[in-house]
Scaffold this motif. Structure first.
Motif, PDB file in Angstrom:
ATOM      1  N   ASN A  81       8.958  81.063  35.162  1.00  0.00           N
ATOM      2  CA  ASN A  81       8.946  81.628  33.815  1.00  0.00           C
ATOM      3  C   ASN A  81       7.902  80.915  32.963  1.00  0.00           C
ATOM      4  O   ASN A  81       7.522  79.770  33.242  1.00  0.00           O
TER       5      ASN A  81
ATOM      6  N   TYR B   1       7.007  80.017  28.764  1.00  0.00           N
ATOM      7  CA  TYR B   1       7.560  79.932  27.410  1.00  0.00           C
ATOM      8  C   TYR B   1       6.460  79.539  26.431  1.00  0.00           C
ATOM      9  O   TYR B   1       5.504  78.832  26.789  1.00  0.00           O
TER      10      TYR B   1
ATOM     11  N   GLU C 208       5.988  77.570  22.757  1.00  0.00           N
ATOM     12  CA  GLU C 208       6.652  76.653  21.829  1.00  0.00           C
ATOM     13  C   GLU C 208       5.772  76.444  20.609  1.00  0.00           C
ATOM     14  O   GLU C 208       4.571  76.172  20.742  1.00  0.00           O
TER      15      GLU C 208
ATOM     16  N   GLY D 208       8.895  73.202  15.223  1.00  0.00           N
ATOM     17  CA  GLY D 208       9.965  73.574  14.311  1.00  0.00           C
ATOM     18  C   GLY D 208      10.596  74.925  14.576  1.00  0.00           C
ATOM     19  O   GLY D 208      11.479  75.353  13.833  1.00  0.00           O
ATOM     20  N   LYS D 209      10.161  75.572  15.639  1.00  0.00           N
ATOM     21  CA  LYS D 209      10.709  76.904  15.960  1.00  0.00           C
ATOM     22  C   LYS D 209      11.373  76.886  17.334  1.00  0.00           C
ATOM     23  O   LYS D 209      11.094  76.025  18.166  1.00  0.00           O
ATOM     24  N   ALA D 210      12.238  77.865  17.551  1.00  0.00           N
ATOM     25  CA  ALA D 210      12.865  78.005  18.858  1.00  0.00           C
ATOM     26  C   ALA D 210      11.823  78.423  19.886  1.00  0.00           C
ATOM     27  O   ALA D 210      11.014  79.319  19.619  1.00  0.00           O
ATOM     28  N   PRO D 211      11.822  77.791  21.063  1.00  0.00           N
ATOM     29  CA  PRO D 211      10.939  78.264  22.137  1.00  0.00           C
ATOM     30  C   PRO D 211      11.213  79.726  22.452  1.00  0.00           C
ATOM     31  O   PRO D 211      12.326  80.216  22.270  1.00  0.00           O
TER      32      PRO D 211
ATOM     33  N   LEU E 257      10.778  82.898  25.357  1.00  0.00           N
ATOM     34  CA  LEU E 257      10.465  83.384  26.700  1.00  0.00           C
ATOM     35  C   LEU E 257       9.418  84.488  26.578  1.00  0.00           C
ATOM     36  O   LEU E 257       9.596  85.441  25.812  1.00  0.00           O
TER      37      LEU E 257
ATOM     38  N   TYR F 178       8.939  86.368  32.671  1.00  0.00           N
ATOM     39  CA  TYR F 178       9.970  85.926  33.599  1.00  0.00           C
ATOM     40  C   TYR F 178       9.686  86.462  34.995  1.00  0.00           C
ATOM     41  O   TYR F 178       8.973  87.459  35.158  1.00  0.00           O
TER      42      TYR F 178
ATOM     43  N   LYS G   6       8.540  90.016  28.893  1.00  0.00           N
ATOM     44  CA  LYS G   6       9.784  90.258  28.166  1.00  0.00           C
ATOM     45  C   LYS G   6       9.549  91.350  27.119  1.00  0.00           C
ATOM     46  O   LYS G   6       8.476  91.402  26.492  1.00  0.00           O
TER      47      LYS G   6
ATOM     48  N   GLN H  80       8.175  77.030  33.971  1.00  0.00           N
ATOM     49  CA  GLN H  80       9.492  76.523  34.366  1.00  0.00           C
ATOM     50  C   GLN H  80       9.922  77.207  35.639  1.00  0.00           C
ATOM     51  O   GLN H  80       9.825  78.422  35.761  1.00  0.00           O
TER      52      GLN H  80
ATOM     53  N   TYR I   9      16.457  72.768  37.282  1.00  0.00           N
ATOM     54  CA  TYR I   9      15.337  73.522  36.734  1.00  0.00           C
ATOM     55  C   TYR I   9      14.335  72.509  36.191  1.00  0.00           C
ATOM     56  O   TYR I   9      14.712  71.521  35.568  1.00  0.00           O
TER      57      TYR I   9
ATOM     58  N   PHE J 179      10.289  71.896  34.310  1.00  0.00           N
ATOM     59  CA  PHE J 179       9.212  72.458  33.499  1.00  0.00           C
ATOM     60  C   PHE J 179       7.896  71.761  33.806  1.00  0.00           C
ATOM     61  O   PHE J 179       7.873  70.583  34.207  1.00  0.00           O
ATOM     62  N   GLY J 180       6.801  72.476  33.576  1.00  0.00           N
ATOM     63  CA  GLY J 180       5.507  71.835  33.509  1.00  0.00           C
ATOM     64  C   GLY J 180       5.410  71.022  32.227  1.00  0.00           C
ATOM     65  O   GLY J 180       6.258  71.151  31.318  1.00  0.00           O
ATOM     66  N   ARG J 181       4.386  70.192  32.129  1.00  0.00           N
ATOM     67  CA  ARG J 181       4.267  69.300  30.968  1.00  0.00           C
ATOM     68  C   ARG J 181       3.700  69.996  29.742  1.00  0.00           C
ATOM     69  O   ARG J 181       3.605  69.381  28.680  1.00  0.00           O
TER      70      ARG J 181
END
Lengths: 120, 107
Positions: free
Chosen positions: B34, B36, B38, B41-44, B46, B49, B55, B89, B96, B98-100
């Motif tokens: 997947n 993402y 980012e 201050g905000k929600a990650p 998607l 997928y 999505k 990810q 699970y 994630f990449g950096r």
């Protein structure tokens, strides 16, 4: 609209405990797997653990760094996810996000996060 | 644990540019990958997928491809609102991972 709101973060001393909550709305919480994911300052995202829906068995899985110290639970009647964190270490300092699962391992919707700082 | 090697770690590009980020898994993860977005201050969010599925609601300038161990993520025409960090990810195996992340900036 799917919404996740985390709360409970704050400053805690090493060795201390904290319980995070994630209030969910806008979807059928009972049916959905949930995870906690964290991000330490300047670092990438790190999966913390997940809880499967009760229909799927309600089991939990954890990442190695938190296994035995953190516990994930859910109250489907309150549509709330929890993360009980014990024996906190400075390395646990991070923003903690809750997230819904779209499929087994895909995080579909995330909350805005709550900051946990572990420091003396 | 499956290691996700993401590159580059940062990228500077101009509006309208085509941008590609790669992610390599340390073992075969089929298409369990997947992507993402980012923003501070905000929600990650998607975006992609299962390696290549967009999505619903995500602009079509975003795309993903790959399977096995090698994956890529592309923005076909960079827009100012795309300034963010992008992370891959895997969910081929627990845990699970994630990449950096790749921090994308406008030139």
């Amino acid at each position: 609209e799917v919404q996740l709101v985390e709360s409970g973060g704050g400053l805690v001393k090493p060795g201390g405990s904290l319980r995070l909550s994630c209030a969910a709305s806008g979807f059928t919480f009972t049916n959905v797997w949930m995870s906690w994911v964290r991000q330490a300052p300047g670092k990438g995202l790190e999966w913390v653990g997940r809880i499967i829906s009760k229909a799927g068995g309600g089991t939990t899985d954890y990442a190695a760094p938190v296994k035995g110290r953190f516990t994930i639970s859910r109250d489907d009647s309150k549509t709330t996810l929890y993360l009980q964190m014990n024996s906190l270490e400075t390395e646990d300092t991070a923003v903690y996000y809750c997230a819904t699962h779209r499929s087994e391992g895909t995080f579909d919707t995330w909350g805005q996060g709550t900051l946990v700082t572990v420091s003396s | 644990d499956i290691q996700m090697t993401q590159s580059p770690s940062s990228l500077s590009a101009s509006v309208g540019d085509r941008v590609t980020i790669t992610c390599q898994a340390s073992q075969d993860i089929n298409n369990y990958l997947n992507w993402y977005q980012e923003k501070p201050g905000k929600a990650p969010k998607l975006l992609i997928y299962d390696a290549s599925n967009l999505k619903t609601g995500v602009p079509s300038r975003f795309s993903g491809s790959g399977s096995g161990t090698d994956f890529s993520f592309t923005i076909s025409s960079l827009q100012p609102e795309d300034i963010a960090t992008y992370s891959c990810q895997q969910y081929g195996n627990l845990p699970y991972t994630f990449g950096r992340g790749t921090k994308l900036e406008i030139k």
